[in-house]
Motif scaffolding. Structure first.
Motif, PDB file in Angstrom:
ATOM      1  N   VAL A  58       0.596  -1.326   0.298  1.00  0.00           N
ATOM      2  CA  VAL A  58      -0.105   0.049   0.151  1.00  0.00           C
ATOM      3  C   VAL A  58       1.320   0.839  -0.180  1.00  0.00           C
ATOM      4  O   VAL A  58       0.411   1.847  -0.943  1.00  0.00           O
ATOM      5  CB  VAL A  58      -1.068  -0.138   1.166  1.00  0.00           C
ATOM      6  CG1 VAL A  58      -1.346   1.094   1.167  1.00  0.00           C
ATOM      7  CG2 VAL A  58      -2.032  -1.240   1.403  1.00  0.00           C
ATOM      8  N   PHE A  59       2.126   1.554   0.838  1.00  0.00           N
ATOM      9  CA  PHE A  59       2.693   2.044   1.037  1.00  0.00           C
ATOM     10  C   PHE A  59       4.086   1.901   0.377  1.00  0.00           C
ATOM     11  O   PHE A  59       4.599   3.099   0.296  1.00  0.00           O
ATOM     12  CB  PHE A  59       2.442   2.646   2.421  1.00  0.00           C
ATOM     13  CG  PHE A  59       1.679   3.072   3.219  1.00  0.00           C
ATOM     14  CD1 PHE A  59       1.044   4.326   3.128  1.00  0.00           C
ATOM     15  CD2 PHE A  59       0.980   2.316   4.215  1.00  0.00           C
ATOM     16  CE1 PHE A  59      -0.218   4.727   3.726  1.00  0.00           C
ATOM     17  CE2 PHE A  59      -0.514   2.796   5.180  1.00  0.00           C
ATOM     18  CZ  PHE A  59      -0.946   3.519   4.905  1.00  0.00           C
ATOM     19  N   GLU A  60       4.195   1.444  -0.028  1.00  0.00           N
ATOM     20  CA  GLU A  60       5.548   1.042  -0.789  1.00  0.00           C
ATOM     21  C   GLU A  60       6.789   1.321  -0.083  1.00  0.00           C
ATOM     22  O   GLU A  60       8.016   1.673  -0.124  1.00  0.00           O
ATOM     23  CB  GLU A  60       5.985   1.822  -2.101  1.00  0.00           C
ATOM     24  CG  GLU A  60       4.467   1.881  -3.464  1.00  0.00           C
ATOM     25  CD  GLU A  60       5.100   2.845  -4.559  1.00  0.00           C
ATOM     26  OE1 GLU A  60       5.515   3.173  -3.847  1.00  0.00           O
ATOM     27  OE2 GLU A  60       3.987   3.018  -5.325  1.00  0.00           O
ATOM     28  N   PHE A  61       6.550   0.645   1.243  1.00  0.00           N
ATOM     29  CA  PHE A  61       7.712   0.229   2.108  1.00  0.00           C
ATOM     30  C   PHE A  61       8.373  -0.540   1.645  1.00  0.00           C
ATOM     31  O   PHE A  61       8.008  -1.623   1.392  1.00  0.00           O
ATOM     32  CB  PHE A  61       7.186   0.260   2.886  1.00  0.00           C
ATOM     33  CG  PHE A  61       6.663   1.142   4.472  1.00  0.00           C
ATOM     34  CD1 PHE A  61       7.473   2.588   4.492  1.00  0.00           C
ATOM     35  CD2 PHE A  61       5.020   1.230   4.771  1.00  0.00           C
ATOM     36  CE1 PHE A  61       6.528   3.394   4.776  1.00  0.00           C
ATOM     37  CE2 PHE A  61       4.334   2.306   5.525  1.00  0.00           C
ATOM     38  CZ  PHE A  61       5.506   3.115   5.710  1.00  0.00           C
ATOM     39  N   SER A  62      10.072  -0.638   2.164  1.00  0.00           N
ATOM     40  CA  SER A  62      10.892  -1.859   2.028  1.00  0.00           C
ATOM     41  C   SER A  62      10.852  -2.050   3.020  1.00  0.00           C
ATOM     42  O   SER A  62      10.545  -1.746   3.755  1.00  0.00           O
ATOM     43  CB  SER A  62      13.075  -0.840   1.651  1.00  0.00           C
ATOM     44  OG  SER A  62      12.833   0.351   2.258  1.00  0.00           O
ATOM     45  N   ASP A 107      -0.453  11.276  -1.954  1.00  0.00           N
ATOM     46  CA  ASP A 107       1.139  11.577  -1.991  1.00  0.00           C
ATOM     47  C   ASP A 107       2.015  10.188  -0.967  1.00  0.00           C
ATOM     48  O   ASP A 107       1.837  11.087  -0.024  1.00  0.00           O
ATOM     49  CB  ASP A 107       2.051  12.697  -2.361  1.00  0.00           C
ATOM     50  CG  ASP A 107       3.424  12.741  -2.327  1.00  0.00           C
ATOM     51  OD1 ASP A 107       4.111  12.168  -2.396  1.00  0.00           O
ATOM     52  OD2 ASP A 107       3.471  14.331  -3.153  1.00  0.00           O
ATOM     53  N   LEU A 108       2.321   9.430  -1.705  1.00  0.00           N
ATOM     54  CA  LEU A 108       3.447   8.437  -0.762  1.00  0.00           C
ATOM     55  C   LEU A 108       4.388   8.988  -0.405  1.00  0.00           C
ATOM     56  O   LEU A 108       4.538   8.653   1.546  1.00  0.00           O
ATOM     57  CB  LEU A 108       3.298   7.213  -1.645  1.00  0.00           C
ATOM     58  CG  LEU A 108       1.939   6.222  -1.602  1.00  0.00           C
ATOM     59  CD1 LEU A 108       2.564   5.035  -2.955  1.00  0.00           C
ATOM     60  CD2 LEU A 108       1.263   6.653  -0.558  1.00  0.00           C
ATOM     61  N   HIS A 109       5.101  10.086  -0.108  1.00  0.00           N
ATOM     62  CA  HIS A 109       6.398  10.327  -0.364  1.00  0.00           C
ATOM     63  C   HIS A 109       5.891  10.426   1.035  1.00  0.00           C
ATOM     64  O   HIS A 109       6.829  10.646   2.373  1.00  0.00           O
ATOM     65  CB  HIS A 109       6.758  11.194  -1.286  1.00  0.00           C
ATOM     66  CG  HIS A 109       8.170  11.942  -0.736  1.00  0.00           C
ATOM     67  ND1 HIS A 109       9.368  10.976  -0.133  1.00  0.00           N
ATOM     68  CD2 HIS A 109       8.407  13.062  -0.466  1.00  0.00           C
ATOM     69  CE1 HIS A 109      10.000  11.805   0.132  1.00  0.00           C
ATOM     70  NE2 HIS A 109       9.838  12.919   0.322  1.00  0.00           N
ATOM     71  N   TYR A 110       5.328  11.469   0.811  1.00  0.00           N
ATOM     72  CA  TYR A 110       4.943  12.358   2.193  1.00  0.00           C
ATOM     73  C   TYR A 110       3.917  11.437   3.095  1.00  0.00           C
ATOM     74  O   TYR A 110       4.283  12.260   4.467  1.00  0.00           O
ATOM     75  CB  TYR A 110       4.542  13.862   1.785  1.00  0.00           C
ATOM     76  CG  TYR A 110       4.689  14.993   1.165  1.00  0.00           C
ATOM     77  CD1 TYR A 110       6.148  15.668   1.409  1.00  0.00           C
ATOM     78  CD2 TYR A 110       4.674  15.105  -0.071  1.00  0.00           C
ATOM     79  CE1 TYR A 110       6.245  16.736   0.813  1.00  0.00           C
ATOM     80  CE2 TYR A 110       5.288  16.381  -1.095  1.00  0.00           C
ATOM     81  CZ  TYR A 110       6.026  16.981  -0.526  1.00  0.00           C
ATOM     82  OH  TYR A 110       6.830  17.733  -1.341  1.00  0.00           O
ATOM     83  N   ARG A 111       3.424  10.796   2.912  1.00  0.00           N
ATOM     84  CA  ARG A 111       2.430  10.239   3.631  1.00  0.00           C
ATOM     85  C   ARG A 111       3.460   9.357   4.466  1.00  0.00           C
ATOM     86  O   ARG A 111       3.425   9.162   6.091  1.00  0.00           O
ATOM     87  CB  ARG A 111       1.363   9.080   2.833  1.00  0.00           C
ATOM     88  CG  ARG A 111       0.644   8.296   3.727  1.00  0.00           C
ATOM     89  CD  ARG A 111      -0.723   9.455   5.046  1.00  0.00           C
ATOM     90  NE  ARG A 111      -0.919   8.147   5.598  1.00  0.00           N
ATOM     91  CZ  ARG A 111      -2.198   7.421   5.846  1.00  0.00           C
ATOM     92  NH1 ARG A 111      -2.524   7.450   4.323  1.00  0.00           N
ATOM     93  NH2 ARG A 111      -2.217   7.250   6.629  1.00  0.00           N
ATOM     94  N   ARG A 112       4.714   8.910   4.171  1.00  0.00           N
ATOM     95  CA  ARG A 112       5.475   7.649   4.594  1.00  0.00           C
ATOM     96  C   ARG A 112       6.322   8.569   5.783  1.00  0.00           C
ATOM     97  O   ARG A 112       6.727   7.958   6.761  1.00  0.00           O
ATOM     98  CB  ARG A 112       6.559   6.961   3.369  1.00  0.00           C
ATOM     99  CG  ARG A 112       6.077   6.015   3.053  1.00  0.00           C
ATOM    100  CD  ARG A 112       7.091   5.334   1.825  1.00  0.00           C
ATOM    101  NE  ARG A 112       7.466   5.932   1.239  1.00  0.00           N
ATOM    102  CZ  ARG A 112       7.485   6.263   0.064  1.00  0.00           C
ATOM    103  NH1 ARG A 112       6.139   5.518  -0.888  1.00  0.00           N
ATOM    104  NH2 ARG A 112       7.819   6.794  -1.171  1.00  0.00           N
ATOM    105  N   TRP A 113       5.583  10.265   5.446  1.00  0.00           N
ATOM    106  CA  TRP A 113       7.095  11.195   6.240  1.00  0.00           C
ATOM    107  C   TRP A 113       6.187  11.197   7.543  1.00  0.00           C
ATOM    108  O   TRP A 113       6.748  10.822   8.289  1.00  0.00           O
ATOM    109  CB  TRP A 113       7.340  12.482   5.587  1.00  0.00           C
ATOM    110  CG  TRP A 113       9.102  12.522   4.844  1.00  0.00           C
ATOM    111  CD1 TRP A 113       8.950  11.865   3.389  1.00  0.00           C
ATOM    112  CD2 TRP A 113      10.128  12.327   5.668  1.00  0.00           C
ATOM    113  NE1 TRP A 113      10.417  12.203   3.072  1.00  0.00           N
ATOM    114  CE2 TRP A 113      10.964  12.220   3.722  1.00  0.00           C
ATOM    115  CE3 TRP A 113      10.432  12.299   6.738  1.00  0.00           C
ATOM    116  CZ2 TRP A 113      12.914  12.618   4.737  1.00  0.00           C
ATOM    117  CZ3 TRP A 113      12.109  12.145   7.064  1.00  0.00           C
ATOM    118  CH2 TRP A 113      12.500  12.070   6.182  1.00  0.00           C
ATOM    119  N   LEU A 114       5.330  11.693   7.247  1.00  0.00           N
ATOM    120  CA  LEU A 114       4.374  12.080   8.245  1.00  0.00           C
ATOM    121  C   LEU A 114       4.038  10.587   9.552  1.00  0.00           C
ATOM    122  O   LEU A 114       3.469  10.509  10.593  1.00  0.00           O
ATOM    123  CB  LEU A 114       2.504  12.113   8.152  1.00  0.00           C
ATOM    124  CG  LEU A 114       2.302  13.397   7.554  1.00  0.00           C
ATOM    125  CD1 LEU A 114       1.136  13.623   6.694  1.00  0.00           C
ATOM    126  CD2 LEU A 114       3.220  14.035   8.369  1.00  0.00           C
TER     127      LEU A 114
END
Length: 464
Positions: A67-71, A125-132
């Protein structure tokens, strides 16, 4: 070994009763209040939610990656924010010592609310979502110094001597129960991606559906934390009007003197390492348990159940052992030696079972369940017994400062383990060997440790 034990002057109570005309000696006046159970419940529920939030992502790491493209590195870092948030522990210990438990707990609860809110912001935006999400996990980690170390302070401040170990067990283990529920809630509420389904069945989950389920979990956790924060804001006293025991009323060392006393006491440092190394390693190990069990064909749901029962078993067994310690005093070392003898055997069994290609030991779901759950039971249940032994060993150092030091060390070892995991995550058998080695190391330190019971002396002899 170690520093000089507390003097008679340090054991003198602050509250001294007025002496009557006769020479009859009266005991120090003390009282327990029914509201102590409310205080313990609110503190424990905050610890419960802090544990759930900390362990949100490990049990659903496969779903979160889709979902969030986490590694795999991201998943390890999300768990790592817990121990990283412990870095300003000296500030929280100072606040607890100078302003009381209420001020420190309110600040910690505020960080939890803010962190849970950040994680719940539904950005596209997944980039900012991951930061949050990373920021929210860090803020939740900042609540750790108070949540993880204030249990013994609360039990001494509010509970009678024959209930202290039990109250310490409840306050300190409830966070582990929260982590256990994350193992259960995550995999059951969030469906696994298609390529991790078990038994060969093909169930095609829409990625948006998986994301919606994760979002629902984040919203629910935020709502519960916000409700607890409001309750604590309106009522959570730091201490009762009258202390429950002589030890609760006795004079303590200052903040600076306490730190110096702890760092110069070799007996304390020995038992602190015996606690912090295995508990720190098992915390990091449990946080990525799904990644460890994936190579041995254990699904995300089964890994969640294993983690759940290992932590629940540790909580139940820990409270039972603490209750036993309340009745049979002066046996804390013996209890810990027996626990870590069992932990060493269980960890060795689990490690060799995961290496079935080399050891040819039967690697079945039953053996992995049993060995892993036994590891969790023996190590996690030792936490309140360790806390009580710490307080007895270094009394009259304040409980919050003592447990703040040892929980910092535990988080330090968790952080080191997860830091190395960000570099060596392709083959994870080394994590199992670290777990086994930490249990054996702790057992050896416990065997050579010389116990003492200064606080128990004060309550038993001075109050009589």
């Amino acid at each position: 070994m170690g520093a000089v034990e507390s003097t008679e002057g340090e054991r003198e109570p602050l509250l001294v009763p007025a002496q009557p005309a006769t020479n009859t000696t009266q005991p120090v006046f003390s009282r327990v209040y029914g509201r102590r159970w409310f205080v313990l419940t609110m503190f424990s529920l905050l610890g419960f939610m802090q544990g759930i939030v900390w362990n949100t992502w490990g049990p659903i790491q496969n779903s979160a990656k889709h979902v969030f493209e986490f590694s795999s590195t991201d998943i390890a870092v999300l768990v790592l924010w817990g121990p990283v948030g412990y870095l300003p522990w000296l500030l929280f210990m100072w606040l607890m010592d100078k302003k009381g438990l209420r001020a420190s707990l309110l600040l910690s609860a505020f960080f939890m609310v803010l962190g849970a809110a950040l994680r719940s912001v539904p950005l596209k935006d997944l980039h900012y979502r991951r930061w949050l999400i990373h920021g929210g996990q860090l803020l939740n980690g900042l609540a750790g110094p108070t949540i993880m170390s204030a249990g013994p302070l609360l039990s001494t401040t509010w509970f009678a001597p024959d209930q202290r170990a039990t109250a310490t067990a409840i306050a300190s283990l409830i966070g582990y129960l929260g982590s256990a529920c994350a193992f259960l809630i995550g995999p059951l509420a969030v469906p696994a991606p298609n390529d991790t389904e078990k038994l060969g069945s093909t169930i095609y989950w829409n990625q948006n559906h998986i994301g919606d389920r994760i979002q629902f979990v984040l919203y629910a956790e935020f709502a519960m934390i916000a409700a607890l924060f409001v309750v604590v804001l309106f009522y959570f006293p730091s201490r009762p009007p009258i202390p429950p025991s002589v030890a609760a009323a006795s004079q303590r060392l200052s903040y600076r003197s306490s730190i110096c006393r702890l760092l110069s006491n070799m007996r304390f440092l020995m038992i602190a390492l015996a606690y912090s190394v295995p508990t720190g390693v098992v915390a990091g190990w449990a946080g990525v348990l799904d990644m460890i069990l994936t190579p041995v064909k254990i699904s995300q749901v089964d890994a969640g159940w294993i983690g759940f029962w290992s932590l629940v078993g540790g909580c139940v067994f820990g409270v039972a052992m603490a209750r036993f310690a309340d009745y049979i005093r002066g046996m804390l070392k013996l209890i810990l030696v027996l626990m870590f003898a069992g932990a060493s055997l269980a960890a060795t069994w689990f490690t060799l079972t995961c290496l079935t290609r080399l050891t040819h030991l039967p690697s079945t779901k039953a053996t992995l369940y049993t060995s892993c759950i036994l590891v969790g039971i023996f190590i996690n249940s030792s936490v309140p017994i360790f806390f009580e032994l710490f307080i007895e060993t270094v009394y009259p150092v304040p409980e919050g400062i003592t447990c703040g030091v040892v929980t910092f060390l535990s988080n330090l070892f968790t952080g080191l383990l997860l830091f190395f995991l960000t570099f060596y995550f392709t083959e994870l058998s080394w994590l199992n060997w670290c777990l086994t080695g930490s249990c054996i190391f702790s057992l050896l330190l416990l065997l050579f440790f010389r116990e003492s019971y200064d606080r128990l002396y004060l309550d038993v002899f001075v109050s009589v």
